[in-house]
Motif scaffolding. Structure first.
Motif, PDB file in Angstrom:
ATOM      1  N   GLY A  47       0.799  -1.221   0.000  1.00  0.00           N
ATOM      2  CA  GLY A  47       0.000   0.000   0.000  1.00  0.00           C
ATOM      3  C   GLY A  47       0.830   1.269   0.000  1.00  0.00           C
ATOM      4  N   LYS A  48       2.157   1.146  -0.062  1.00  0.00           N
ATOM      5  CA  LYS A  48       3.096   2.285  -0.137  1.00  0.00           C
ATOM      6  C   LYS A  48       3.072   3.148   1.119  1.00  0.00           C
ATOM      7  CE  LYS A  48       3.702   0.685  -4.245  1.00  0.00           C
ATOM      8  NZ  LYS A  48       4.784  -0.321  -4.452  1.00  0.00           N
ATOM      9  N   PHE A  49       2.717   2.555   2.247  1.00  0.00           N
ATOM     10  CA  PHE A  49       2.753   3.284   3.521  1.00  0.00           C
ATOM     11  C   PHE A  49       4.170   3.783   3.791  1.00  0.00           C
ATOM     12  CE2 PHE A  49      -1.364   1.644   4.176  1.00  0.00           C
ATOM     13  CZ  PHE A  49      -1.914   2.211   5.329  1.00  0.00           C
ATOM     14  N   ASP A  50       4.256   4.921   4.475  1.00  0.00           N
ATOM     15  CA  ASP A  50       5.555   5.437   4.901  1.00  0.00           C
ATOM     16  C   ASP A  50       6.220   4.478   5.881  1.00  0.00           C
ATOM     17  OD1 ASP A  50       5.679   8.784   4.341  1.00  0.00           O
ATOM     18  OD2 ASP A  50       3.727   7.817   4.228  1.00  0.00           O
ATOM     19  N   SER A  51       5.414   3.937   6.797  1.00  0.00           N
ATOM     20  CA  SER A  51       6.012   3.192   7.901  1.00  0.00           C
ATOM     21  C   SER A  51       4.978   2.317   8.587  1.00  0.00           C
ATOM     22  CB  SER A  51       6.626   4.159   8.927  1.00  0.00           C
ATOM     23  OG  SER A  51       5.694   5.164   9.291  1.00  0.00           O
ATOM     24  N   ILE A  52       5.499   1.361   9.378  1.00  0.00           N
ATOM     25  CA  ILE A  52       4.691   0.604  10.320  1.00  0.00           C
ATOM     26  C   ILE A  52       5.214   0.895  11.715  1.00  0.00           C
ATOM     27  CG2 ILE A  52       4.100  -1.226   8.699  1.00  0.00           C
ATOM     28  CD1 ILE A  52       6.270  -2.948   9.945  1.00  0.00           C
ATOM     29  N   PHE A  53       4.380   0.660  12.715  1.00  0.00           N
ATOM     30  CA  PHE A  53       4.722   1.077  14.079  1.00  0.00           C
ATOM     31  C   PHE A  53       4.240   0.054  15.085  1.00  0.00           C
ATOM     32  CE2 PHE A  53       2.598   3.426  17.716  1.00  0.00           C
ATOM     33  CZ  PHE A  53       3.730   3.485  18.509  1.00  0.00           C
ATOM     34  N   PHE A  54       5.099  -0.224  16.079  1.00  0.00           N
ATOM     35  CA  PHE A  54       4.752  -1.088  17.199  1.00  0.00           C
ATOM     36  C   PHE A  54       4.847  -0.291  18.491  1.00  0.00           C
ATOM     37  CE2 PHE A  54       6.240  -3.925  13.942  1.00  0.00           C
ATOM     38  CZ  PHE A  54       5.390  -5.029  14.018  1.00  0.00           C
ATOM     39  N   ALA A  55       3.767  -0.269  19.259  1.00  0.00           N
ATOM     40  CA  ALA A  55       3.799   0.306  20.605  1.00  0.00           C
ATOM     41  C   ALA A  55       4.376  -0.736  21.561  1.00  0.00           C
ATOM     42  CB  ALA A  55       2.402   0.732  21.036  1.00  0.00           C
ATOM     43  N   ASP A  56       4.532  -0.361  22.812  1.00  0.00           N
ATOM     44  CA  ASP A  56       5.061  -1.310  23.787  1.00  0.00           C
ATOM     45  C   ASP A  56       4.695  -0.875  25.193  1.00  0.00           C
ATOM     46  OD1 ASP A  56       6.455  -3.606  24.540  1.00  0.00           O
ATOM     47  OD2 ASP A  56       8.335  -2.526  24.832  1.00  0.00           O
ATOM     48  N   HIS A  57       4.454  -1.859  26.060  1.00  0.00           N
ATOM     49  CA  HIS A  57       4.286  -1.630  27.490  1.00  0.00           C
ATOM     50  C   HIS A  57       5.200  -2.602  28.216  1.00  0.00           C
ATOM     51  CE1 HIS A  57       0.972   1.085  26.914  1.00  0.00           C
ATOM     52  NE2 HIS A  57       0.266   0.168  26.274  1.00  0.00           N
ATOM     53  N   LEU A  58       5.755  -2.170  29.319  1.00  0.00           N
ATOM     54  CA  LEU A  58       6.733  -2.971  30.050  1.00  0.00           C
ATOM     55  C   LEU A  58       6.101  -3.685  31.235  1.00  0.00           C
ATOM     56  CD1 LEU A  58       9.683  -0.413  29.916  1.00  0.00           C
ATOM     57  CD2 LEU A  58       9.241  -2.347  28.393  1.00  0.00           C
ATOM     58  N   ALA A  59       4.844  -4.081  31.059  1.00  0.00           N
ATOM     59  CA  ALA A  59       4.120  -4.831  32.083  1.00  0.00           C
ATOM     60  C   ALA A  59       3.019  -5.623  31.404  1.00  0.00           C
ATOM     61  CB  ALA A  59       3.523  -3.882  33.129  1.00  0.00           C
ATOM     62  N   ILE A  60       2.607  -6.705  32.010  1.00  0.00           N
ATOM     63  CA  ILE A  60       1.509  -7.490  31.459  1.00  0.00           C
ATOM     64  C   ILE A  60       0.215  -6.695  31.567  1.00  0.00           C
ATOM     65  CG2 ILE A  60       1.017  -8.681  33.646  1.00  0.00           C
ATOM     66  CD1 ILE A  60       0.419 -11.195  31.916  1.00  0.00           C
ATOM     67  N   GLY A  61      -0.605  -6.728  30.527  1.00  0.00           N
ATOM     68  CA  GLY A  61      -1.852  -5.981  30.535  1.00  0.00           C
ATOM     69  C   GLY A  61      -2.880  -6.567  31.487  1.00  0.00           C
ATOM     70  N   ARG A  62      -3.608  -5.705  32.142  1.00  0.00           N
ATOM     71  CA  ARG A  62      -4.638  -6.185  33.073  1.00  0.00           C
ATOM     72  C   ARG A  62      -5.808  -6.835  32.347  1.00  0.00           C
ATOM     73  NH1 ARG A  62      -6.206  -1.705  37.362  1.00  0.00           N
ATOM     74  NH2 ARG A  62      -6.404  -0.381  35.514  1.00  0.00           N
ATOM     75  N   ASP A  63      -5.863  -6.643  31.013  1.00  0.00           N
ATOM     76  CA  ASP A  63      -6.964  -7.194  30.229  1.00  0.00           C
ATOM     77  C   ASP A  63      -6.583  -8.488  29.521  1.00  0.00           C
ATOM     78  OD1 ASP A  63      -5.138  -6.171  28.485  1.00  0.00           O
ATOM     79  OD2 ASP A  63      -6.571  -5.135  27.212  1.00  0.00           O
ATOM     80  N   VAL A  64      -5.429  -9.067  29.875  1.00  0.00           N
ATOM     81  CA  VAL A  64      -4.917 -10.201  29.112  1.00  0.00           C
ATOM     82  C   VAL A  64      -5.854 -11.414  29.155  1.00  0.00           C
ATOM     83  CG1 VAL A  64      -3.535 -11.194  30.994  1.00  0.00           C
ATOM     84  CG2 VAL A  64      -2.807 -11.501  28.623  1.00  0.00           C
ATOM     85  N   GLU A  65      -6.702 -11.511  30.179  1.00  0.00           N
ATOM     86  CA  GLU A  65      -7.641 -12.634  30.258  1.00  0.00           C
ATOM     87  C   GLU A  65      -8.659 -12.592  29.125  1.00  0.00           C
ATOM     88  OE1 GLU A  65     -10.846 -14.690  33.375  1.00  0.00           O
ATOM     89  OE2 GLU A  65      -9.887 -12.780  33.886  1.00  0.00           O
ATOM     90  N   HIS A  66      -9.039 -11.377  28.687  1.00  0.00           N
ATOM     91  CA  HIS A  66     -10.133 -11.235  27.724  1.00  0.00           C
ATOM     92  C   HIS A  66      -9.738 -10.532  26.438  1.00  0.00           C
ATOM     93  CE1 HIS A  66     -12.854 -12.653  30.826  1.00  0.00           C
ATOM     94  NE2 HIS A  66     -12.450 -11.704  31.646  1.00  0.00           N
TER      95      HIS A  66
END
Length: 452
Positions: A47-66
């Motif tokens: 699609g000729k996008f300029d870039s792709i991006f990954f965010a990050d958190h340094l802890a397990i998410g509280r929503d990981v169960e769902h």
């Protein structure tokens, strides 16, 4: 200079809607399968996008169960994707609060070399409370203190990236000289938070330094972006606030002696695409019906510093008194303020608010046909509310494929977006210059006579 629309795709789990993983159009690939990300990167590159991006958190998410969480670490992922792609830029989040400057400078310089100059760093100060506990801190570092550290941090890593001249590596076996040591210098930084001697132990990278990206919108965050950022990911629910944000940020940059054209504002946009408007709205409704209220409530609580909101009834209208004052939040103050304003303006029920935030977490969500999505993009871009967009597909990879196949051609037909890549580096895609070295003059290009 003529403006060019820029598009980044934000890769997040199986899609940005928190219930995306439960929808039949979502991928069932493991989030630890590198092939999943390779396929998405290839699609964005098509699609000729300029870039792709990954965010990050340094802890397990509280929503990981769902919710589908637990993906790969971003910098490692970028190294793999650098070898699986040819043109598209690669941006990852790394924390200035919980990463040593020397390590981070090495990692991003290495990635820039591996990718041939296609890497960007999304600078975060790590606002989650749970992160502090994972790094031996009993209390979360305050909002202003995190930014004070970040200013010094950027000073240090910038010096490290410039500690080699572009022509320091001689690599002359006959003379027995690999590096001209006079073209490498220690930075000898002695600051309030960091003491770093240097020099870096890797040559200056193809871009000089990675493209610098930032996403804070508080007053401190804006000043930091105006000082250092070259692309800014930002969240707005209305074009008017995006216009005001862009004007303020570019004015701050100009006051610091920077060109406003070198600070690109990319609001988040989560497009829900259908052949008809009714079909797009139906997809949005299907996603919201799959949400688990506890997940949305955990996200909302995190935005307000972990406040206990469990007493709020799902189907009663909210008022601003039901939420903490954003000024007291030591996490992401700007996002808390955005939610606070939405509640003040619309008085939604808790359920309605959670649905609004489920798709974009405070970013702009719009449902419509490909032409209607393109209309929104063109309107915001031409009005100056955006230099481009951080595209946040609600379902991955399905809605990204819809965007590439249906929306991108419309933008190209309107003359708003590239039909092919014309540059080789991420800075080139974004129309940004390679930064000068603060310690060494950039070697002059040889003249045509010298070349011949």
């Amino acid at each position: 200079m003529s403006r060019t629309l820029h598009l980044n795709v934000f890769i997040h789990g199986r899609g940005h809607h928190e219930a995306a993983w439960r929808h039949p159009r979502a991928s069932t690939s493991s989030l630890t399968d590198i092939a999943y990300y390779e396929n998405i990167a290839a699609l964005a590159e098509r699609g000729k996008f300029d870039s792709i991006f990954f965010a990050d958190h340094l802890a397990i998410g509280r929503d990981v169960e769902h919710a589908a969480r637990g993906g790969l670490e971003p910098l490692t992922t970028l190294a793999a994707l650098a070898r699986a792609t040819e043109h598209i830029g690669l941006i990852a989040t790394a924390s200035s609060t919980y990463t040593e400057p020397y390590n981070l400078a090495r990692q991003f310089a290495s990635l820039d070399h591996i990718s041939g100059g296609r890497v960007g760093w999304n600078i975060v100060t790590s606002w989650l409370k749970a992160t502090a506990a994972n790094y031996g801190d009993s209390t979360q570092i305050g909002h202003d203190e995190r930014y004070d550290r970040a200013f010094e941090y950027l000073d240090v890593v910038s010096k490290l990236w410039d500690s080699w001249a572009d022509n320091a590596r001689v690599d002359d076996p006959a003379a027995g000289t690999y590096v001209d040591i006079a073209r490498v210098r220690p930075i000898k930084h002695q600051g309030r938070h960091y003491q770093v001697t240097g020099a870096l132990n890797i040559p200056r990278s193809p871009q000089g330094r990675p493209l610098l990206v930032q996403a804070g919108s508080s007053d401190k965050g804006r000043q930091f972006a105006a000082t250092y950022a070259e692309a800014v990911f930002t969240a707005h629910l209305e074009k008017d606030t995006a216009l005001a944000f862009s004007a303020d940020l570019k004015a701050r940059a100009a006051r610091l002696g920077r060109s406003p054209d070198h600070v690109l504002v990319l609001p988040g946009l989560s497009p829900v695409i259908g052949a008809t408007e009714a079909e797009a709205n139906r997809l949005w409704q299907e996603l919201n019906e799959l949400t688990v209220p506890a997940v949305g409530l955990a996200h909302l609580s995190a935005r307000f510093g972990g406040a206990d909101l469990s007493h709020l009834a799902l189907d009663e209208r909210l008022s601003t008194t039901d939420l903490p004052d954003p000024a007291t939040v030591q996490g992401a103050q700007s996002r808390a303020e955005l939610i606070h304003r939405l509640v003040e303006r619309e008085r939604p029920t808790l359920r309605s608010l959670l649905h609004t935030l489920a798709g974009g977490r405070g970013h702009f969500v719009t449902a419509g046909t490909p032409e209607q999505i393109a209309d929104v993009i063109e309107d915001w871009f031409c009005s100056g509310a955006a230099d481009g967009f951080n595209i946040m597909p609600p379902i991955l990879p399905a809605v990204l494929e819809d965007f590439v196949e249906q929306v991108v051609p419309v933008l190209q037909q309107r003359g708003l977006f590239r039909r092919d890549y014309t540059e080789r580096t991420l800075r080139g895609h974004y129309g940004l210059p390679r930064p000068e070295n603060q310690y060494f003059a950039t070697p002059a290009e040889p003249t045509l006579a010298a070349r011949s």
